[in-house]
Design a protein around this motif. Structure first.
Motif, PDB file in Angstrom:
ATOM      1  N   THR A  66      57.011   2.558 -51.806  1.00  0.00           N
ATOM      2  CA  THR A  66      57.783   2.642 -50.567  1.00  0.00           C
ATOM      3  C   THR A  66      58.419   4.017 -50.433  1.00  0.00           C
ATOM      4  O   THR A  66      59.496   4.157 -49.887  1.00  0.00           O
ATOM      5  N   ARG A  67      57.718   5.002 -50.927  1.00  0.00           N
ATOM      6  CA  ARG A  67      58.185   6.375 -50.777  1.00  0.00           C
ATOM      7  C   ARG A  67      58.207   6.724 -49.290  1.00  0.00           C
ATOM      8  O   ARG A  67      57.555   6.073 -48.485  1.00  0.00           O
ATOM      9  N   PRO A  68      58.918   7.786 -48.928  1.00  0.00           N
ATOM     10  CA  PRO A  68      58.972   8.158 -47.510  1.00  0.00           C
ATOM     11  C   PRO A  68      57.571   8.403 -46.937  1.00  0.00           C
ATOM     12  O   PRO A  68      56.700   8.918 -47.632  1.00  0.00           O
ATOM     13  N   LYS A  69      57.386   8.032 -45.691  1.00  0.00           N
ATOM     14  CA  LYS A  69      56.108   8.271 -45.036  1.00  0.00           C
ATOM     15  C   LYS A  69      55.970   9.762 -44.768  1.00  0.00           C
ATOM     16  O   LYS A  69      56.928  10.433 -44.405  1.00  0.00           O
ATOM     17  N   THR A  70      54.767  10.233 -44.928  1.00  0.00           N
ATOM     18  CA  THR A  70      54.529  11.662 -44.771  1.00  0.00           C
ATOM     19  C   THR A  70      54.040  12.000 -43.373  1.00  0.00           C
ATOM     20  O   THR A  70      53.356  11.212 -42.736  1.00  0.00           O
ATOM     21  N   VAL A  71      54.399  13.208 -42.931  1.00  0.00           N
ATOM     22  CA  VAL A  71      53.931  13.732 -41.655  1.00  0.00           C
ATOM     23  C   VAL A  71      52.549  14.339 -41.862  1.00  0.00           C
ATOM     24  O   VAL A  71      51.642  14.136 -41.071  1.00  0.00           O
ATOM     25  N   ASP A  72      52.396  15.088 -42.959  1.00  0.00           N
ATOM     26  CA  ASP A  72      51.115  15.726 -43.270  1.00  0.00           C
ATOM     27  C   ASP A  72      50.506  15.052 -44.501  1.00  0.00           C
ATOM     28  O   ASP A  72      51.184  14.371 -45.251  1.00  0.00           O
ATOM     29  N   PHE A  73      49.223  15.248 -44.684  1.00  0.00           N
ATOM     30  CA  PHE A  73      48.521  14.587 -45.782  1.00  0.00           C
ATOM     31  C   PHE A  73      49.031  15.010 -47.149  1.00  0.00           C
ATOM     32  O   PHE A  73      49.022  14.220 -48.082  1.00  0.00           O
ATOM     33  N   ALA A  74      49.477  16.246 -47.290  1.00  0.00           N
ATOM     34  CA  ALA A  74      49.940  16.745 -48.590  1.00  0.00           C
ATOM     35  C   ALA A  74      51.365  16.313 -48.903  1.00  0.00           C
ATOM     36  O   ALA A  74      51.835  16.488 -50.021  1.00  0.00           O
ATOM     37  N   GLY A  75      52.064  15.772 -47.927  1.00  0.00           N
ATOM     38  CA  GLY A  75      53.424  15.310 -48.161  1.00  0.00           C
ATOM     39  C   GLY A  75      54.460  16.418 -48.171  1.00  0.00           C
ATOM     40  O   GLY A  75      55.562  16.238 -48.676  1.00  0.00           O
ATOM     41  N   ARG A  76      54.133  17.574 -47.611  1.00  0.00           N
ATOM     42  CA  ARG A  76      55.104  18.677 -47.519  1.00  0.00           C
ATOM     43  C   ARG A  76      56.167  18.381 -46.464  1.00  0.00           C
ATOM     44  O   ARG A  76      57.256  18.914 -46.518  1.00  0.00           O
ATOM     45  N   PHE A 116      48.634  26.716 -47.980  1.00  0.00           N
ATOM     46  CA  PHE A 116      48.903  25.315 -47.686  1.00  0.00           C
ATOM     47  C   PHE A 116      47.667  24.698 -47.052  1.00  0.00           C
ATOM     48  O   PHE A 116      46.818  25.412 -46.520  1.00  0.00           O
ATOM     49  N   THR A 117      47.591  23.388 -47.089  1.00  0.00           N
ATOM     50  CA  THR A 117      46.436  22.723 -46.489  1.00  0.00           C
ATOM     51  C   THR A 117      46.416  22.973 -44.979  1.00  0.00           C
ATOM     52  O   THR A 117      47.457  23.241 -44.368  1.00  0.00           O
ATOM     53  N   LEU A 118      45.247  22.863 -44.402  1.00  0.00           N
ATOM     54  CA  LEU A 118      45.121  23.056 -42.960  1.00  0.00           C
ATOM     55  C   LEU A 118      45.956  22.036 -42.198  1.00  0.00           C
ATOM     56  O   LEU A 118      46.549  22.360 -41.168  1.00  0.00           O
ATOM     57  N   ASP A 119      46.031  20.831 -42.712  1.00  0.00           N
ATOM     58  CA  ASP A 119      46.824  19.807 -42.040  1.00  0.00           C
ATOM     59  C   ASP A 119      48.309  20.149 -42.077  1.00  0.00           C
ATOM     60  O   ASP A 119      49.002  19.990 -41.083  1.00  0.00           O
ATOM     61  N   THR A 120      48.795  20.638 -43.207  1.00  0.00           N
ATOM     62  CA  THR A 120      50.204  21.036 -43.303  1.00  0.00           C
ATOM     63  C   THR A 120      50.484  22.146 -42.303  1.00  0.00           C
ATOM     64  O   THR A 120      51.474  22.096 -41.558  1.00  0.00           O
ATOM     65  N   LYS A 121      49.613  23.132 -42.248  1.00  0.00           N
ATOM     66  CA  LYS A 121      49.785  24.233 -41.292  1.00  0.00           C
ATOM     67  C   LYS A 121      49.752  23.717 -39.854  1.00  0.00           C
ATOM     68  O   LYS A 121      50.555  24.142 -39.016  1.00  0.00           O
ATOM     69  N   ALA A 122      48.846  22.792 -39.585  1.00  0.00           N
ATOM     70  CA  ALA A 122      48.732  22.249 -38.222  1.00  0.00           C
ATOM     71  C   ALA A 122      49.992  21.471 -37.839  1.00  0.00           C
ATOM     72  O   ALA A 122      50.456  21.569 -36.695  1.00  0.00           O
ATOM     73  N   GLN A 123      50.565  20.729 -38.766  1.00  0.00           N
ATOM     74  CA  GLN A 123      51.775  19.959 -38.459  1.00  0.00           C
ATOM     75  C   GLN A 123      52.965  20.888 -38.222  1.00  0.00           C
ATOM     76  O   GLN A 123      53.773  20.654 -37.319  1.00  0.00           O
ATOM     77  N   PHE A 124      53.094  21.950 -39.020  1.00  0.00           N
ATOM     78  CA  PHE A 124      54.167  22.921 -38.791  1.00  0.00           C
ATOM     79  C   PHE A 124      53.955  23.623 -37.445  1.00  0.00           C
ATOM     80  O   PHE A 124      54.917  23.851 -36.709  1.00  0.00           O
ATOM     81  N   ALA A 125      52.701  23.955 -37.114  1.00  0.00           N
ATOM     82  CA  ALA A 125      52.413  24.596 -35.825  1.00  0.00           C
ATOM     83  C   ALA A 125      52.745  23.659 -34.670  1.00  0.00           C
ATOM     84  O   ALA A 125      53.301  24.086 -33.648  1.00  0.00           O
ATOM     85  N   ARG A 126      52.434  22.377 -34.825  1.00  0.00           N
ATOM     86  CA  ARG A 126      52.755  21.387 -33.794  1.00  0.00           C
ATOM     87  C   ARG A 126      54.267  21.297 -33.586  1.00  0.00           C
ATOM     88  O   ARG A 126      54.757  21.298 -32.452  1.00  0.00           O
ATOM     89  N   LEU A 127      55.005  21.267 -34.691  1.00  0.00           N
ATOM     90  CA  LEU A 127      56.470  21.206 -34.592  1.00  0.00           C
ATOM     91  C   LEU A 127      57.037  22.483 -33.966  1.00  0.00           C
ATOM     92  O   LEU A 127      57.940  22.422 -33.138  1.00  0.00           O
ATOM     93  N   LYS A 128      56.477  23.623 -34.354  1.00  0.00           N
ATOM     94  CA  LYS A 128      56.923  24.896 -33.782  1.00  0.00           C
ATOM     95  C   LYS A 128      56.746  24.880 -32.261  1.00  0.00           C
ATOM     96  O   LYS A 128      57.658  25.237 -31.511  1.00  0.00           O
ATOM     97  N   HIS A 129      55.580  24.434 -31.817  1.00  0.00           N
ATOM     98  CA  HIS A 129      55.304  24.353 -30.380  1.00  0.00           C
ATOM     99  C   HIS A 129      56.291  23.391 -29.703  1.00  0.00           C
ATOM    100  O   HIS A 129      56.826  23.696 -28.635  1.00  0.00           O
TER     101      HIS A 129
END
Length: 161
Positions: A66-76, A116-129
């Motif tokens: 029951t760890r926190p749910k992750t936004v990106d696949f790597a859990g960053r 960082f993984t492409l997914d982590t970068k994509a999630q940070f880019a999405r948040l930035k936008h």
């Protein structure tokens, strides 16, 4: 602890052997029981790889995973309080992505150019936008009565900040 299907988990935890009659109710139940027993033995002491200890207790086992749910696949990025994306590593661990965007937006550039993984970068880019759009929207709206009163008070006091 090891995300696999039952057959692979059985092989991993029960000595590399396979179990007969897979996908029958009885065989799958017995295999699941044997995998759980092996996991209880394997994860009975904390280690660097598995700091979470498994106890032979239904209540304790109900909380495993029951760890926190992750936004990106790597859990960053994980979903923190109120579902807010929160950084889960490094110097900003525990701070929301929004907070870091407001105080240190160059961090998002560091993520973009980092290893960082492409997914982590994509999630940070999405948040930035998202944060940029929110900022634009807030700049294009009329000031509220409260904001105008606060500004008038500061101006009348002879100070702006």
């Amino acid at each position: 602890m090891e995300p696999r299907n039952l057959r692979a988990a059985y092989r991993f935890y029960c000595g590399g052997k396979d179990f007969d009659n897979a996908h029958t109710a009885e065989a799958d139940t017995v295999a699941t029981y044997e995998v759980l027993k092996a996991q209880l033995d394997r994860y009975s002491e904390p280690s660097d790889d598995y700091p979470e200890v498994l106890r032979n207790d239904v209540e304790a086992l109900s909380h495993v995973g029951t760890r926190p749910k992750t936004v990106d696949f790597a859990g960053r990025l994980i979903y923190g309080e109120g579902g807010e994306p929160t950084i889960s590593f490094g110097k900003h661990k525990g701070k929301t992505a929004r907070e870091i965007w407001q105080t240190e937006p160059s961090y998002f550039g560091w993520i973009e150019g980092g290893d960082f993984t492409l997914d982590t970068k994509a999630q940070f880019a999405r948040l930035k936008h998202q944060f940029q759009e929110e900022r634009k929207a807030s700049l294009n709206r009329p000031a509220t009565d409260g904001e105008l009163k606060d500004l008038a008070a500061k101006f009348n006091e002879g100070r702006l900040f």
